[in-house]
Motif scaffolding. Structure first.
Motif, PDB file in Angstrom:
ATOM      1  N   LYS A 114       2.877   0.823   2.304  1.00 37.37           N
ATOM      2  CA  LYS A 114       1.736  -0.089   2.160  1.00 37.37           C
ATOM      3  C   LYS A 114       1.586  -0.441   0.688  1.00 37.37           C
ATOM      4  CE  LYS A 114      -2.696   1.450   3.145  1.00 37.37           C
ATOM      5  NZ  LYS A 114      -3.849   1.646   4.044  1.00 37.37           N
ATOM      6  N   ALA A 115       1.493  -1.743   0.385  1.00 36.90           N
ATOM      7  CA  ALA A 115       1.394  -2.171  -1.002  1.00 36.90           C
ATOM      8  C   ALA A 115       0.071  -1.707  -1.581  1.00 36.90           C
ATOM      9  CB  ALA A 115       1.495  -3.694  -1.065  1.00 36.90           C
ATOM     10  N   GLY A 116       0.107  -1.373  -2.896  1.00 37.30           N
ATOM     11  CA  GLY A 116      -1.099  -0.924  -3.568  1.00 37.30           C
ATOM     12  C   GLY A 116      -1.927  -2.091  -4.055  1.00 37.30           C
ATOM     13  N   VAL A 117      -2.920  -1.787  -4.860  1.00 36.27           N
ATOM     14  CA  VAL A 117      -3.769  -2.815  -5.457  1.00 36.27           C
ATOM     15  C   VAL A 117      -2.973  -3.508  -6.567  1.00 36.27           C
ATOM     16  CG1 VAL A 117      -5.894  -3.245  -6.736  1.00 36.27           C
ATOM     17  CG2 VAL A 117      -5.831  -1.456  -4.964  1.00 36.27           C
ATOM     18  N   THR A 118      -2.982  -4.817  -6.557  1.00 37.17           N
ATOM     19  CA  THR A 118      -2.275  -5.549  -7.606  1.00 37.17           C
ATOM     20  C   THR A 118      -3.256  -6.350  -8.431  1.00 37.17           C
ATOM     21  OG1 THR A 118      -1.819  -7.401  -6.124  1.00 37.17           O
ATOM     22  CG2 THR A 118      -0.147  -5.687  -6.268  1.00 37.17           C
ATOM     23  N   GLN A 119      -2.936  -6.461  -9.716  1.00 39.02           N
ATOM     24  CA  GLN A 119      -3.777  -7.221 -10.629  1.00 39.02           C
ATOM     25  C   GLN A 119      -2.902  -8.158 -11.446  1.00 39.02           C
ATOM     26  OE1 GLN A 119      -6.395  -3.447 -11.901  1.00 39.02           O
ATOM     27  NE2 GLN A 119      -7.233  -5.382 -12.702  1.00 39.02           N
ATOM     28  N   THR A 120      -3.402  -9.367 -11.644  1.00 40.43           N
ATOM     29  CA  THR A 120      -2.692 -10.327 -12.484  1.00 40.43           C
ATOM     30  C   THR A 120      -3.670 -11.046 -13.393  1.00 40.43           C
ATOM     31  OG1 THR A 120      -2.898 -12.034 -10.775  1.00 40.43           O
ATOM     32  CG2 THR A 120      -0.837 -10.753 -10.819  1.00 40.43           C
ATOM     33  N   PRO A 121      -3.248 -11.409 -14.605  1.00 38.79           N
ATOM     34  CA  PRO A 121      -2.003 -10.958 -15.220  1.00 38.79           C
ATOM     35  C   PRO A 121      -2.118  -9.521 -15.693  1.00 38.79           C
ATOM     36  CG  PRO A 121      -3.278 -12.210 -16.796  1.00 38.79           C
ATOM     37  CD  PRO A 121      -4.071 -12.232 -15.520  1.00 38.79           C
ATOM     38  N   ARG A 122      -1.051  -8.923 -16.150  1.00 40.88           N
ATOM     39  CA  ARG A 122      -1.118  -7.556 -16.667  1.00 40.88           C
ATOM     40  C   ARG A 122      -1.578  -7.532 -18.115  1.00 40.88           C
ATOM     41  NH1 ARG A 122       1.691  -3.486 -14.599  1.00 40.88           N
ATOM     42  NH2 ARG A 122       0.309  -2.352 -16.020  1.00 40.88           N
ATOM     43  N   TYR A 123      -1.209  -8.566 -18.851  1.00 36.24           N
ATOM     44  CA  TYR A 123      -1.596  -8.650 -20.263  1.00 36.24           C
ATOM     45  C   TYR A 123      -2.053 -10.069 -20.563  1.00 36.24           C
ATOM     46  CZ  TYR A 123       1.102  -4.356 -20.481  1.00 36.24           C
ATOM     47  OH  TYR A 123       1.581  -3.096 -20.253  1.00 36.24           O
TER      48      TYR A 123
ATOM     49  N   ILE B 143      -5.739  -3.468  -1.396  1.00 33.27           N
ATOM     50  CA  ILE B 143      -4.870  -2.957  -0.341  1.00 33.27           C
ATOM     51  C   ILE B 143      -5.267  -3.637   0.967  1.00 33.27           C
ATOM     52  CG2 ILE B 143      -4.373  -0.891   1.051  1.00 33.27           C
ATOM     53  CD1 ILE B 143      -4.620   0.735  -1.559  1.00 33.27           C
ATOM     54  N   SER B 144      -4.272  -3.978   1.760  1.00 33.85           N
ATOM     55  CA  SER B 144      -4.535  -4.652   3.025  1.00 33.85           C
ATOM     56  C   SER B 144      -5.520  -3.845   3.871  1.00 33.85           C
ATOM     57  CB  SER B 144      -3.207  -4.813   3.781  1.00 33.85           C
ATOM     58  OG  SER B 144      -3.426  -5.401   5.039  1.00 33.85           O
ATOM     59  N   GLY B 145      -6.574  -4.539   4.326  1.00 28.59           N
ATOM     60  CA  GLY B 145      -7.588  -3.868   5.136  1.00 28.59           C
ATOM     61  C   GLY B 145      -8.787  -3.377   4.354  1.00 28.59           C
ATOM     62  N   HIS B 146      -8.656  -3.290   3.042  1.00 26.62           N
ATOM     63  CA  HIS B 146      -9.792  -2.875   2.206  1.00 26.62           C
ATOM     64  C   HIS B 146     -10.680  -4.078   1.928  1.00 26.62           C
ATOM     65  CE1 HIS B 146      -7.945   1.010   0.280  1.00 26.62           C
ATOM     66  NE2 HIS B 146      -7.832   0.980   1.599  1.00 26.62           N
ATOM     67  N   ARG B 147     -11.957  -3.950   2.214  1.00 27.03           N
ATOM     68  CA  ARG B 147     -12.870  -5.073   2.023  1.00 27.03           C
ATOM     69  C   ARG B 147     -13.771  -4.911   0.806  1.00 27.03           C
ATOM     70  NH1 ARG B 147     -15.658  -5.279   7.644  1.00 27.03           N
ATOM     71  NH2 ARG B 147     -16.854  -6.960   6.710  1.00 27.03           N
ATOM     72  N   SER B 148     -13.785  -3.711   0.236  1.00 26.79           N
ATOM     73  CA  SER B 148     -14.616  -3.480  -0.952  1.00 26.79           C
ATOM     74  C   SER B 148     -13.730  -3.522  -2.187  1.00 26.79           C
ATOM     75  CB  SER B 148     -15.300  -2.109  -0.851  1.00 26.79           C
ATOM     76  OG  SER B 148     -15.895  -1.764  -2.075  1.00 26.79           O
TER      77      SER B 148
ATOM     78  N   CYS C 243      -9.118   3.142  -4.795  1.00 29.14           N
ATOM     79  CA  CYS C 243      -7.684   2.979  -5.058  1.00 29.14           C
ATOM     80  C   CYS C 243      -7.557   1.952  -6.175  1.00 29.14           C
ATOM     81  CB  CYS C 243      -6.957   2.498  -3.810  1.00 29.14           C
ATOM     82  SG  CYS C 243      -7.129   3.642  -2.420  1.00 29.14           S
ATOM     83  N   PHE C 244      -7.087   2.396  -7.307  1.00 26.35           N
ATOM     84  CA  PHE C 244      -7.072   1.542  -8.500  1.00 26.35           C
ATOM     85  C   PHE C 244      -5.785   0.753  -8.644  1.00 26.35           C
ATOM     86  CE2 PHE C 244     -10.831   2.518 -10.998  1.00 26.35           C
ATOM     87  CZ  PHE C 244     -11.281   3.694 -10.416  1.00 26.35           C
ATOM     88  N   GLY C 245      -5.928  -0.425  -9.235  1.00 23.72           N
ATOM     89  CA  GLY C 245      -4.778  -1.214  -9.639  1.00 23.72           C
ATOM     90  C   GLY C 245      -4.314  -0.799 -11.023  1.00 23.72           C
ATOM     91  N   PRO C 246      -3.261  -1.455 -11.534  1.00 20.55           N
ATOM     92  CA  PRO C 246      -2.697  -1.082 -12.832  1.00 20.55           C
ATOM     93  C   PRO C 246      -3.506  -1.597 -14.018  1.00 20.55           C
ATOM     94  CG  PRO C 246      -1.463  -2.883 -11.893  1.00 20.55           C
ATOM     95  CD  PRO C 246      -2.452  -2.491 -10.859  1.00 20.55           C
ATOM     96  N   GLY C 247      -4.406  -2.542 -13.756  1.00 23.15           N
ATOM     97  CA  GLY C 247      -5.239  -3.046 -14.837  1.00 23.15           C
ATOM     98  C   GLY C 247      -4.697  -4.295 -15.503  1.00 23.15           C
ATOM     99  N   THR C 248      -5.595  -5.018 -16.141  1.00 22.73           N
ATOM    100  CA  THR C 248      -5.239  -6.139 -17.011  1.00 22.73           C
ATOM    101  C   THR C 248      -5.715  -5.784 -18.406  1.00 22.73           C
ATOM    102  OG1 THR C 248      -5.400  -7.837 -15.284  1.00 22.73           O
ATOM    103  CG2 THR C 248      -5.692  -8.558 -17.566  1.00 22.73           C
ATOM    104  N   ARG C 249      -4.788  -5.809 -19.358  1.00 20.65           N
ATOM    105  CA  ARG C 249      -5.137  -5.522 -20.753  1.00 20.65           C
ATOM    106  C   ARG C 249      -5.492  -6.846 -21.418  1.00 20.65           C
ATOM    107  NH1 ARG C 249      -6.432  -1.145 -23.471  1.00 20.65           N
ATOM    108  NH2 ARG C 249      -4.741   0.012 -22.473  1.00 20.65           N
TER     109      ARG C 249
END
Lengths: 111, 118
Positions: free
Chosen positions: B1-10, B26-31, B108-114
């Motif tokens: 299952k794919a994790g949380v994604t964030q764009t852009p990274r920087y 994440i698929s199915g997460h509404r919050s 469940c955290f994403g990688p973040g945007t710096r």
């Protein structure tokens, strides 16, 4: 203003040592206490969610206890390994359902 | 299952500009919740969205806003950027069923945007 304090701020231990850190939070209006591990260049990862006074949770060599009456939680790591090196965050949740994070304890385990 | 994604990274922006950050839960997460981390500070809660509605808000000025779409993807916008907005912005999603379940659910955290504001 809600205050969540973590101590120590940083900790250096030798591989094989056991260690523990503290999270202090308000003892009133408690809903939950979360622990997360945050490794460098990765995302924070959930370790435990604790909601009941006296809760004890365990995941492998890591365990946590909770005292909501006095407002503290301990995280223990038994036999630390270099891969345990990370920042450990605790977060307090009250009736607003917001997570208030502490500043973290940065753990470095030397091989 | 794919994790949380964030764009852009920087991202590098200039003071006074505005910026939009994106988060796919994440698929199915509404919050979806957003946090800011600046040097020396813990994660500071910005806001939470659930079913396209802002359900919770932290103590940030009105320059910080967000929204959530019907597919639960969320965006965060910061207008009139200031140097102090330079930070790591993390989003987190959670699977919440029922009001009382909110306290039991891990984020469940994403990688973040710096974001760097110059």
């Amino acid at each position: 203003i809600l205050n969540v304090e973590q101590s120590p701020q940083s900790l250096h231990v030798q591989e094989g040592d056991s260690t523990n850190f503290t999270c202090s939070f308000p003892s009133s209006n408690f809903y939950a206490l979360h622990w997360y591990r945050w490794e460098t260049a990765k995302s924070p990862e959930a370790l435990f969610v604790m909601t009941l006074n006296g809760d004890e949770k365990k995941k492998g060599r890591i365990s946590a206890t909770l005292n909501t009456k006095e407002g503290y939680s301990y995280l223990y790591i038994k036999g630390s390994q270099p891969e345990d090196s990370a920042t450990y965050l605790c977060a307090f949740m009250d009736s607003s359902y917001k997570l208030i994070f502490g500043s973290g304890t940065r753990l470095l385990v030397r091989p | 299952k794919a994790g949380v994604t964030q764009t852009p990274r920087y991202l590098i922006k200039t003071r006074g500009q505005q910026v939009t950050l994106s988060c796919s839960p994440i698929s199915g997460h509404r919050s979806v919740s957003w946090y800011q981390q600046t040097p020396g500070q813990g994660l500071q809660f910005l806001f939470e969205y659930f079913s396209e509605t802002q359900r919770n808000k932290g103590n940030f000025p009105g320059r910080f806003s967000g929204r959530q779409f019907s597919n639960s993807r969320s965006e965060m916008n910061v207008s009139t950027l200031e140097l102090g907005d330079s930070a790591l912005y993390l989003c987190a999603s959670s699977l919440v069923v029922g009001q009382d379940a909110r306290k039991n659910v891990e984020q469940c955290f994403g990688p973040g945007t710096r974001l760097t504001v110059t």
